[in-house]
Design a protein around this motif. Structure first.
Motif, mmCIF file in Angstrom:
data_model
loop_
_atom_site.group_PDB
_atom_site.id
_atom_site.type_symbol
_atom_site.label_atom_id
_atom_site.label_comp_id
_atom_site.label_asym_id
_atom_site.label_seq_id
_atom_site.Cartn_x
_atom_site.Cartn_y
_atom_site.Cartn_z
ATOM 1 N N THR A 302 0.314 1.230 -2.508
ATOM 2 C CA THR A 302 1.685 1.748 -2.482
ATOM 3 C C THR A 302 1.692 3.249 -2.242
ATOM 4 O O THR A 302 2.490 3.764 -1.437
ATOM 5 N N SER A 305 0.725 3.956 1.542
ATOM 6 C CA SER A 305 1.244 3.037 2.557
ATOM 7 C C SER A 305 1.662 3.765 3.831
ATOM 8 O O SER A 305 1.583 3.193 4.931
ATOM 9 N N HIS A 313 1.989 -2.056 9.851
ATOM 10 C CA HIS A 313 2.920 -1.408 8.929
ATOM 11 C C HIS A 313 3.161 0.046 9.322
ATOM 12 O O HIS A 313 2.809 0.971 8.586
#
Length: 387
Positions: A302, A305, A313
């Protein structure tokens, strides 16, 4: 993501991961048998943590070029260890196989010759180049007849000798003849070429279905970027310290220090995920605090990221940049005033320079011609002048 020069969140995440990696052996619990390959893999994880933490320490001293050069080593080890932990097949490439030899090999395989039993597939080109995919190596059967599959990369770590050199430089040795040394050196060269070069690592990761073509390209982009610091053929000072680097360096740089932490956390996380997957596929060992480790790995994912290391992503910045570029091309070509739609994740180009991307992400932008805007969550005044 931290919005201050100390990067407190990233530092805390790295320290947590480093502690897990450094003490991984102590977290292992065994059944009736201690397996040497699992213990050795845990030591490899600890070894990588030492490399990565050394890079972080160099960055703390503002030695960013040295830190990024060391991270290139860390990236390669991460890929090798990925294959050590989860590799089940290996790819061999043999050149100069003529029709007669190929017929002989096919006959041997049809007859069940021992050296062919672990071949999953093979193919020969018209030029005589043969690509062979072999199933990984197996241990001797235990008392119940069960065998453990062990990656060939586990054995290559002991077999390959980096100091041996090519056959042509072998001298005299009182314990072994020059011809024998040359033979050993030739085999050693072949091991490097077939299994250990960067392209061979990517090929074997793909053959094991651990990465796809897209992620192979993303790993290659990071390899190229970090190689720019491992080889002294370019002047990287302005890149890592900013445009006024020549006025005095080393000095603190927000972006370079952040990038080193992102690499350390990302590579450390990958290493731990691969180790966890590996022991879950084997019997006889487990992590005593697996759930706790998993939570810390998820927290690390997280926190980093926006780095976009692997997987589909892209950050909102990457999508905006791709959309803006496509819109400008449309306008330059005299197209309709209606701009193209926002690209899907598969159409967003992967960044070739992680440091320039990181700097740009700290600055908001508004393109006058297209009307498309990016609002940075971490705006810094120096980002506009740092590029």
């Amino acid at each position: 993501m931290s919005d201050n020069d100390e990067h407190r969140e990233l530092v805390a995440v790295w320290r947590s991961l480093n502690g897990i990696m450094d003490g991984l052996r102590q977290r292992l619990r065994w059944g009736d048998t201690v397996y040497a390959d699992v213990a050795d893999m845990a030591d490899r994880v600890r070894g990588l943590s030492i490399h990565l933490d050394s890079a972080v320490e160099l960055a703390d001293q503002f030695r960013y070029e040295s830190a990024l050069a060391l991270l290139r080593t860390g990236l390669e080890q991460c890929l090798v260890d990925w294959l050590v932990s989860l590799g089940r097949t290996t790819v061999q490439r043999i050149t100069g196989v003529d029709d007669d030899k190929w017929d002989e090999w096919q006959a041997a395989r049809a007859a069940g010759a021992d050296w062919t039993t672990n071949i999953r597939e093979w193919k020969r080109t018209k030029k005589g180049d043969v690509r062979i995919v072999r199933e990984g190596m197996f241990s001797e059967p235990d008392e119940d007849g069960n065998r453990r599959q062990v990656s060939i990369y586990y054995f290559l770590l002991e077999q390959y000798r980096p100091t041996l050199g090519p056959p042509g430089v072998q001298g005299e040795d009182w314990t072994i003849s020059r011809d024998e040394l040359r033979g050993m050196a030739g085999e050693n060269q072949a091991l490097w070429r077939v299994y250990l070069t960067w392209s061979a690592l990517l090929t074997n990761l793909q053959a094991n279905e651990l990465i796809d073509d897209v992620d192979a390209g993303r790993l290659a982009a990071h390899y190229r970027f970090l190689s720019g610091f491992a080889h002294p053929v370019t002047d990287q000072r302005r890149n890592v310290y900013g445009n006024d680097a020549l006025l005095g360096w080393p000095k603190y740089d927000h972006y370079s220090s952040e990038l080193v932490l992102l690499y350390a956390i990302t590579l450390g996380s990958l290493e731990l995920w691969h180790f966890i997957r590996a022991i879950e596929q084997r019997t006889g060992a487990h992590l005593v605090d697996r759930d706790k480790v998993i939570k810390k790995l998820e927290a690390a994912g997280t926190a980093t990221s926006y780095f976009w290391f692997l997987g589909a992503h892209p950050h909102a910045y990457d999508t905006w940049k791709a959309h803006n570029a496509a819109s400008l091309r449309t306008l330059q070509a005299g197209g309709a005033p209606e701009l193209p739609p926002e690209p899907g994740v598969e159409d967003v180009p992967y960044p070739a320079d992680p440091l320039r991307r990181l700097v740009a992400m700290h600055s908001s932008a508004n393109e006058i011609l297209t009307g498309l805007a990016f609002v940075s969550p971490w705006t810094r005044d120096d980002a506009r002048f740092r590029r």
